[in-house]
Design an enzyme around this catalytic site. Sequence first.
Site, short mmCIF file in Angstrom:
data_model
loop_
_atom_site.label_atom_id
_atom_site.label_comp_id
_atom_site.label_asym_id
_atom_site.label_seq_id
_atom_site.Cartn_x
_atom_site.Cartn_y
_atom_site.Cartn_z
N ASP A 596 43.22 47.69 42.21
CA ASP A 596 44.23 46.29 41.91
C ASP A 596 45.50 47.24 41.71
O ASP A 596 45.77 48.44 40.75
CB ASP A 596 43.84 45.23 40.74
CG ASP A 596 44.83 44.90 38.98
OD1 ASP A 596 45.28 43.96 40.36
OD2 ASP A 596 45.33 44.92 38.07
N GLU A 629 47.04 47.07 45.51
CA GLU A 629 47.82 46.38 46.04
C GLU A 629 49.00 47.25 45.18
O GLU A 629 49.24 47.64 44.11
CB GLU A 629 47.47 45.40 44.28
CG GLU A 629 48.04 43.88 43.92
CD GLU A 629 48.39 43.58 42.94
OE1 GLU A 629 48.92 43.08 42.49
OE2 GLU A 629 47.62 44.36 42.00
#
Length: 725
Positions: A596, A629
Amino acid sequence: MSKVFRRFGWALLLIAFAVTSSIQAPLAFSAETTYQVVVHVPGVVGVVPADAQVVLTDSSNSSNQSSSRLIGQDSYGWFGVVDLPTGATRVKVSATRVTVSNVSVDPVATREIWLSSKGVPALYESVASLKLKVSLVTRGSALNNRSLKVTIGKSVKTYKFNSSGTRRYVFVPITSTSTAVKLTVLKNGKAGRSYSVNPRSAAKIWVGDFFSGVRTSESWANDKVTIHYHRANGDYSGWGVHAWTGSSGGTSLSVSWASPILPASVTPDAWGVTYEIPLIANSQSLPIIIHNGNVKDPSTADQLLSLAATKGEVWFEAGSVNSDSSLRYTIPVSKDPVPVVVPPTPVTTPTSAQASALASSSYRSSMASENIYFVMTDRYQNGNTANDRMGLTGSREVTAFDPTSTAYYHGGDFAGLTDGCTSGDGINRLKEMGFTSVWITPPFKQRYVQSGSAAYHGYWITDFTDIDPHLGTKADFTTFVDCVHSQGMKVVMDIVVNHTGDVNYYTNGNYNFGSVRTPQVAAGDTNLRKPSFLNDLTNYHNRGNVGDWNNKEQSQNGDFFGLDDVATEKPAVIEGFAQAYAAWVNDYGIDGFRIDTAKHVDDAFFGIWWPRVQELTASTKPGLFAFGEVFDSGTATLTEFVRDRGLPASLDFAFQNAAVQFASGNNITDITNVFGADDWYITGKTNAYNQATFLANHDMGRFGKLLQWAGSPTGDLWGDSLLGS
Ligand SMILES: [Ca+2]
Ligand SMILES: [Ca+2]
Ligand SMILES: [Ca+2]
């Protein structure tokens, strides 16, 4: 979300050789003068090979040469700064990777040469590129109602702005640099500001609502100055920029001598480190001092940078003085140890057998051909109502559970996701749909409720070593992973290294991004986080929230909407996160990670952390894989993370954005460019095969909605009927 395959059966990298184009012009300078020429080479992307260089050769004495590595990168490509060969009155210029040309130019008139993609030397970038790029700088949602009327001589044409993310730009073809180009920005067809541009002065210009006139660099257009700084010894520790505001403008920051502006990244690029300095509006110049404590560089003079002359971007060698405020490039060290090349003898075409011997199959990771189902575990299926409230009683502020609100937990868990394993609506269903992997949102213990919202999504982690009780127990998790593996499928675990849940706060209430401050934690939270390195408050940046997402310093060091930004450059943090996540691989058999907010981690982190995780898991999971990400639709950004920052692959936001543009009928250019950039992903360890492609995600909305927002016709089958809202 499913992942589709990337595009090549195999790849063979061909490198063109240096070739020569000639510049046959007398040079008007005395033999004693040290004289340098900046030579720009187009189309070289990413890390330039160590032997890539420009060479100037005395036309009357081919052994009289000078050279420079390609040592800097700007929006045109790479460049070298070269001394003229001693006493030369005519020179030829050659450069790695451009083809031959016999066009002659006079380098004295400009001191700067742009080689076109065909190797034709030109005095103006616009001539080399045969176009003028006009970008629109505006804010808010008024981007799509603009067009650009272009008048060149008797020709009048109106262009729609192309779009790439939030960027809007037009390429205006140029056939002559002696004719002024008149530009008028049209808003809903009505004429707004007009500009008259001499294409000799710049090949890329920015116009906008928030400044008058044209600006000639992206930095300047965004009210900042970019300083590239080189030190011969490569040691940049302690070196920063002091900046202030003078009579003709300056920085918008309040910079103290004790806390100078630090580099955007501690990892030097081919030139050195880079400082980004924001400006107050309409600045015409920026005063600066580069210093390390009380040692100034240069020691004798403050520097003043004229925006119009430098375009807001300069490349400085340590010790150089910008005496007339207009210096853009200074001669670097590296003129340079690279040996001068003699023009290569022609290479005969290799036989197919020879080519096959040189080429090998390109690398594919263990995940490269997986179809991944992304599931938010809380929202899939409730397999055990006993864990819905974590065994607690009380309001939703205590239990975080409220299935009547989208902001709270709904009861889904690993029992529901596993279901009967070989029957039922859990893994069995995903397998029947054709998926081969399942990606789960972060399953760890959370800061469960903050500001009237709960952590059902999993991104507010406090304990990176244990399972969120809403989702089940470690035994439930073991059952889930074993079930997935028993079906021949893989588990991708969503992880976070950029931040923890919101535990730290500031007593003075100042959450604006700025200098380091001292955070506090509530009395009961002192030892809340696990592993324990996360309870050491010096392992956080403590600089307030990201305010400007386009500012790299803020984006990397600021708190992500209050979530505590971890100091990912510190060795203790890198090792701590490597140990914590390697344990999940070694203890449970996790097959891969989705990382993330990877965009907000410092430049060096993945290049150190990922090899360490691989080392710690080598015996249990040699094919461990990860994709990050990087929430950016530009291939230049995505490929940089893969090529230069050690990320094995990224979620392909460039493909996603281009696919929306393509499917909504807006343009086919974006998708063409995305595929065209595949080569940029190639390193010795990875390539475009490993990019995780997708069409929409949990932060964006469903694909049909994205098509609708992109202007897809309302009757469109995809937009309304199948996938809409
Ligand atoms: Ca449950
Ligand atoms: Ca960060
Ligand atoms: Ca916080």
